[in-house]
Write a protein that holds these residues in place. Structure first.
Motif, PDB file in Angstrom:
ATOM      1  N   PRO A  91       0.862  -1.190   0.000  1.00  0.00           N
ATOM      2  CA  PRO A  91       0.000   0.000   0.000  1.00  0.00           C
ATOM      3  C   PRO A  91       0.898   1.240   0.000  1.00  0.00           C
ATOM      4  O   PRO A  91       1.908   1.283   0.707  1.00  0.00           O
ATOM      5  CB  PRO A  91      -0.786  -0.116   1.307  1.00  0.00           C
ATOM      6  N   SER A  92       0.561   2.221  -0.823  1.00  0.00           N
ATOM      7  CA  SER A  92       1.451   3.376  -0.952  1.00  0.00           C
ATOM      8  C   SER A  92       0.686   4.674  -1.087  1.00  0.00           C
ATOM      9  O   SER A  92      -0.488   4.692  -1.441  1.00  0.00           O
ATOM     10  CB  SER A  92       2.372   3.195  -2.158  1.00  0.00           C
ATOM     11  N   VAL A  93       1.402   5.749  -0.804  1.00  0.00           N
ATOM     12  CA  VAL A  93       0.896   7.105  -0.956  1.00  0.00           C
ATOM     13  C   VAL A  93       1.976   7.873  -1.699  1.00  0.00           C
ATOM     14  O   VAL A  93       3.143   7.818  -1.331  1.00  0.00           O
ATOM     15  CB  VAL A  93       0.638   7.771   0.413  1.00  0.00           C
ATOM     16  N   GLU A  94       1.592   8.588  -2.754  1.00  0.00           N
ATOM     17  CA  GLU A  94       2.551   9.376  -3.515  1.00  0.00           C
ATOM     18  C   GLU A  94       2.318  10.855  -3.245  1.00  0.00           C
ATOM     19  O   GLU A  94       1.187  11.319  -3.212  1.00  0.00           O
ATOM     20  CB  GLU A  94       2.421   9.097  -5.006  1.00  0.00           C
ATOM     21  N   SER A  95       3.429  11.569  -3.068  1.00  0.00           N
ATOM     22  CA  SER A  95       3.331  12.996  -2.796  1.00  0.00           C
ATOM     23  C   SER A  95       4.663  13.658  -3.130  1.00  0.00           C
ATOM     24  O   SER A  95       5.710  13.009  -3.114  1.00  0.00           O
ATOM     25  CB  SER A  95       3.006  13.227  -1.322  1.00  0.00           C
ATOM     26  N   PHE A 110       9.800   4.176   3.624  1.00  0.00           N
ATOM     27  CA  PHE A 110       9.050   2.979   3.994  1.00  0.00           C
ATOM     28  C   PHE A 110       8.670   3.082   5.464  1.00  0.00           C
ATOM     29  O   PHE A 110       9.476   3.468   6.297  1.00  0.00           O
ATOM     30  CB  PHE A 110       9.907   1.722   3.766  1.00  0.00           C
ATOM     31  N   TRP A 111       7.427   2.718   5.753  1.00  0.00           N
ATOM     32  CA  TRP A 111       6.898   2.756   7.114  1.00  0.00           C
ATOM     33  C   TRP A 111       6.486   1.343   7.509  1.00  0.00           C
ATOM     34  O   TRP A 111       5.910   0.612   6.711  1.00  0.00           O
ATOM     35  CB  TRP A 111       5.676   3.670   7.180  1.00  0.00           C
ATOM     36  N   ARG A 112       6.762   0.968   8.732  1.00  0.00           N
ATOM     37  CA  ARG A 112       6.355  -0.341   9.238  1.00  0.00           C
ATOM     38  C   ARG A 112       5.061  -0.158  10.031  1.00  0.00           C
ATOM     39  O   ARG A 112       4.946   0.728  10.869  1.00  0.00           O
ATOM     40  CB  ARG A 112       7.447  -0.931  10.132  1.00  0.00           C
ATOM     41  N   ILE A 113       4.091  -1.000   9.738  1.00  0.00           N
ATOM     42  CA  ILE A 113       2.810  -0.972  10.438  1.00  0.00           C
ATOM     43  C   ILE A 113       2.840  -2.076  11.487  1.00  0.00           C
ATOM     44  O   ILE A 113       3.042  -3.248  11.154  1.00  0.00           O
ATOM     45  CB  ILE A 113       1.627  -1.227   9.476  1.00  0.00           C
ATOM     46  N   GLU A 114       2.638  -1.725  12.733  1.00  0.00           N
ATOM     47  CA  GLU A 114       2.615  -2.703  13.813  1.00  0.00           C
ATOM     48  C   GLU A 114       1.181  -2.854  14.307  1.00  0.00           C
ATOM     49  O   GLU A 114       0.561  -1.876  14.719  1.00  0.00           O
ATOM     50  CB  GLU A 114       3.530  -2.267  14.951  1.00  0.00           C
ATOM     51  N   ALA A 115       0.667  -4.078  14.211  1.00  0.00           N
ATOM     52  CA  ALA A 115      -0.709  -4.350  14.626  1.00  0.00           C
ATOM     53  C   ALA A 115      -0.868  -5.844  14.850  1.00  0.00           C
ATOM     54  O   ALA A 115      -0.131  -6.650  14.286  1.00  0.00           O
ATOM     55  CB  ALA A 115      -1.691  -3.877  13.574  1.00  0.00           C
ATOM     56  N   LYS A 116      -1.837  -6.202  15.688  1.00  0.00           N
ATOM     57  CA  LYS A 116      -2.118  -7.627  15.889  1.00  0.00           C
ATOM     58  C   LYS A 116      -2.709  -8.227  14.622  1.00  0.00           C
ATOM     59  O   LYS A 116      -2.402  -9.331  14.230  1.00  0.00           O
ATOM     60  CB  LYS A 116      -3.060  -7.821  17.069  1.00  0.00           C
ATOM     61  N   GLN A 117      -3.607  -7.479  13.990  1.00  0.00           N
ATOM     62  CA  GLN A 117      -4.250  -7.938  12.763  1.00  0.00           C
ATOM     63  C   GLN A 117      -4.757  -6.726  12.006  1.00  0.00           C
ATOM     64  O   GLN A 117      -5.173  -5.737  12.603  1.00  0.00           O
ATOM     65  CB  GLN A 117      -5.418  -8.878  13.097  1.00  0.00           C
ATOM     66  N   LEU A 118      -4.707  -6.790  10.659  1.00  0.00           N
ATOM     67  CA  LEU A 118      -5.192  -5.694   9.836  1.00  0.00           C
ATOM     68  C   LEU A 118      -6.257  -6.192   8.872  1.00  0.00           C
ATOM     69  O   LEU A 118      -6.140  -7.282   8.318  1.00  0.00           O
ATOM     70  CB  LEU A 118      -4.047  -5.079   9.025  1.00  0.00           C
ATOM     71  N   PHE A 119      -7.286  -5.379   8.681  1.00  0.00           N
ATOM     72  CA  PHE A 119      -8.330  -5.671   7.709  1.00  0.00           C
ATOM     73  C   PHE A 119      -8.349  -4.534   6.698  1.00  0.00           C
ATOM     74  O   PHE A 119      -8.472  -3.371   7.066  1.00  0.00           O
ATOM     75  CB  PHE A 119      -9.694  -5.804   8.395  1.00  0.00           C
ATOM     76  N   PHE A 120      -8.200  -4.866   5.412  1.00  0.00           N
ATOM     77  CA  PHE A 120      -8.117  -3.870   4.359  1.00  0.00           C
ATOM     78  C   PHE A 120      -9.468  -3.666   3.686  1.00  0.00           C
ATOM     79  O   PHE A 120     -10.283  -4.572   3.627  1.00  0.00           O
ATOM     80  CB  PHE A 120      -7.090  -4.299   3.306  1.00  0.00           C
TER      81      PHE A 120
END
Length: 108
Positions: free
Chosen positions: A17-21, A66-76
């Motif tokens: 998943p990305s964001v451009e700016s 690059f960013w690291r996402i820390e979570a128990k679980q992710l729903f997209f």
């Protein structure tokens, strides 16, 4: 990961998943964009800067963060068509060279 939404050389490649700016984002801005545009519903997560890279294409220079996402679980969100894959299987997916370098030097 999800299949690229771009045509040309990026077509059929997988990406994160990305964001451009043209501007740098703060952690709170990235968290807000991720929560509102990518995730489904309210979820608890933490976002941490992970790596920066400069990537030269023939027609432009990409400065990636690059960013690291820390979570128990992710729903997209369904329209993002993201699939979850184990980190050790990332190399089985065709990705742009910038992501391939990141995966093999930072993640694996």
């Amino acid at each position: 990961v999800s299949q690229s939404r771009y045509e040309g050389i990026w077509n059929k490649l997988y990406e994160f998943p990305s964001v451009e700016s043209g501007e740098k984002f703060t952690p709170s801005q990235i968290s807000s964009l991720f929560a509102n545009d990518i995730l489904k519903g309210k979820q608890a997560f933490k976002i941490v800067p992970c790596h920066q890279a400069k990537h030269q294409l023939t027609h432009q220079t990409i400065y990636a963060v690059f960013w690291r996402i820390e979570a128990k679980q992710l729903f997209f969100q369904e329209d993002k068509k993201c699939i979850k894959i184990p980190m050790e299987k990332l190399s089985a997916y065709a990705m742009p060279r910038l992501l391939d370098r990141f995966i093999h030097t930072i993640l694996l």
